[in-house]
Design an enzyme around this catalytic site. Sequence first.
Site, PDB file in Angstrom:
ATOM      1  N   LYS A  42      40.151  34.421  17.791  1.00 57.01           N
ATOM      2  CA  LYS A  42      40.701  34.786  16.396  1.00 57.01           C
ATOM      3  C   LYS A  42      40.171  33.854  15.176  1.00 57.01           C
ATOM      4  CE  LYS A  42      44.411  37.445  14.765  1.00 57.01           C
ATOM      5  NZ  LYS A  42      45.688  38.367  15.073  1.00 57.01           N
ATOM      6  N   GLU A  50      42.670  44.017  41.957  1.00 56.59           N
ATOM      7  CA  GLU A  50      44.008  44.740  42.134  1.00 56.59           C
ATOM      8  C   GLU A  50      43.600  46.284  42.216  1.00 56.59           C
ATOM      9  OE1 GLU A  50      43.382  42.396  40.310  1.00 56.59           O
ATOM     10  OE2 GLU A  50      45.259  41.144  40.103  1.00 56.59           O
ATOM     11  N   THR A  72      43.482  37.242  44.427  1.00 62.68           N
ATOM     12  CA  THR A  72      42.569  36.814  43.222  1.00 62.68           C
ATOM     13  C   THR A  72      42.122  35.460  43.199  1.00 62.68           C
ATOM     14  OG1 THR A  72      44.721  36.256  41.964  1.00 62.68           O
ATOM     15  CG2 THR A  72      43.988  38.641  41.992  1.00 62.68           C
TER      16      THR A  72
END
Length: 584
Positions: free
Chosen positions: A484, A373, A229
């Site tokens: 948020k 993955e 990755t």
Amino acid sequence: MPAARTTGIAVSALSDENDCKQVRRAGDAAANVPPYDQGGNIVLNGLMMDRPLLISSIITYAAEVHGTAELVSADAQGHVTRSTYAEILPRISRLAHALRTLGIRPGDRIATLAFNNQRHFELYYAISGIGAVCHTINPRLFPEQLAYIVKHASDRVLFFDGVTAGIVRQMRAQWPADLRYVAMEDEPSTSAIGDIPGLLCYEALLADHPPAMSWPELDEKTASGLCYTSGTTGEPKGALYSHRSTLLHAFGLAMSASKLHGQGKRLLPIVPLFHVNAWGTPYSAPLTGTSMIMPGPRLDGASLFDLMDREGVTGSLGVPTVWRGLLTEIEKRGRKPKDLTLAIIGGSACPRSMIEALENVGVEVNHAWGMTEMSPVGTCGQLSPEQAALPAEEKFALQETQGHRMYGVELKLVGDRGERLPHDGRAVGELLIRGPTIASGYFENPEASAKLLDSDGWLRTGDMARIYPSGFMQIVDRTKDLIKSGGEWISSVDLENIATAFPGVAIAAVIGIPDAKWDERPLLVVQPVSGATPSKESLLAFMATKIAKWQVPDDVVFMDSVPLTATGKISKLHLREVIARLRA
Ligand code: AMP
């Protein structure tokens, strides 16, 4: 209920499914013990041959059945060579013999550092064909990452092409002294780094070996490929693919993206062979008789357009940033590459404006989602004829989602406490996945492996999503990229999609920045189209017509080039650092 006599354990006495699994395993080990289902009942095995699913079978099949399908390969200068699958198989066989002569044994890792070209394709098959592992290295990784992964993988040999020779020169001192190097070139003298002791040359290596190979009958679970990755946090982690997972992925992709594949189709993978197997196309294309056009390192819009035009490319796959370059070229020339009818776009969210622009010039867009993955494709948005005939608005809305799952991939959504959420198109939760093409752990990394799966064996993707009753899945954001603000979530992906539709915006990236009153507020970073100067006020006013006022970013920062990751996605990690420095 029948008892598992040979193990001495009465199945009827077993309390739960796990106990049953233990009995089955014990029974298997003891041999001659019948298999049991999850309820402890003896089941009847089919009487079909247990032949392994092996990668070598793809290329031998293609050479025989689709022998005239082509593999066209462009080099750094744009020169093209062409071969057929029938002509390539003997070269793969020679290469496999050569690898054995170099002492390569099953399980050994062989690194490749190369762009999309014929030799790289041959390595895919020769390495895995003899049971070794093809470790594809992304040349765009940082030097520390390149140093780390070659050591971590314990690569024995490294194959590199002319374009990556400079990286080898730069990195060699940091790589193990006993690593052997092969220049993927015609002649040793043409190599840009002739000073490596014992440097081998690809064509010379092949020359002395026979063109036929009796491919070994490996177990289908044998490892075949390794891809790390890009490691936005911590060290890169290796996904270790098997022959079985690779074949099942190729079958699934050929079905989910059936318009990309087939005899007479010509596929150009812009997605690199050096990362996540060019989305599995080096396997699905030969399997289905699809010709492959390898673009080499020239991935700018004009070069891609010319190659597609000349070679009659019918379908192509890439991340939104490369499609942006091609789209600019299409707009400039007032037409699309003549035979191009399909664009598969994924790797990061494809903005609605890009979908519309391509569809309007006659290129169908299939939005796809996946991960290193998972081999890597998980979902793909090929529409049914009924869906394709929907009114434009409804059709584009479907195409904006990341599509439906590929066969063999299961999806589930979970809430904060791990509870399952409904697939009702409204609930948003973390997306978990399961299936035979999905990693169960990372290569030699027990710590990261321990965090990969939930207690039921599903892989945590780190993506927030919703799933519609029709099965279409929509990525809302990465869990860590959601903003948020005043207790309400804002999706950075939604804001980026809207901003990209504004004239003059090439790339848009939204990040959350700390705010004393609201905790976090969205900041929009824009890379303008070359020569354009979109104004901040009109861009924000445009966004205010599409979303609630409190979601509109507080500010816009213009950058000449937004930082990208090694796989061409916006690097929010890097961007946050740059913005923090700017604001400080
Ligand atoms: P990688 O393993 O580097 O290929 O990155 C996988 C991640 O890329 C996924 O977990 C998603 O966050 C993101 N990704 C891939 N495809 C898409 C897509 N079509 N839309 C949004 N995000 C995507």
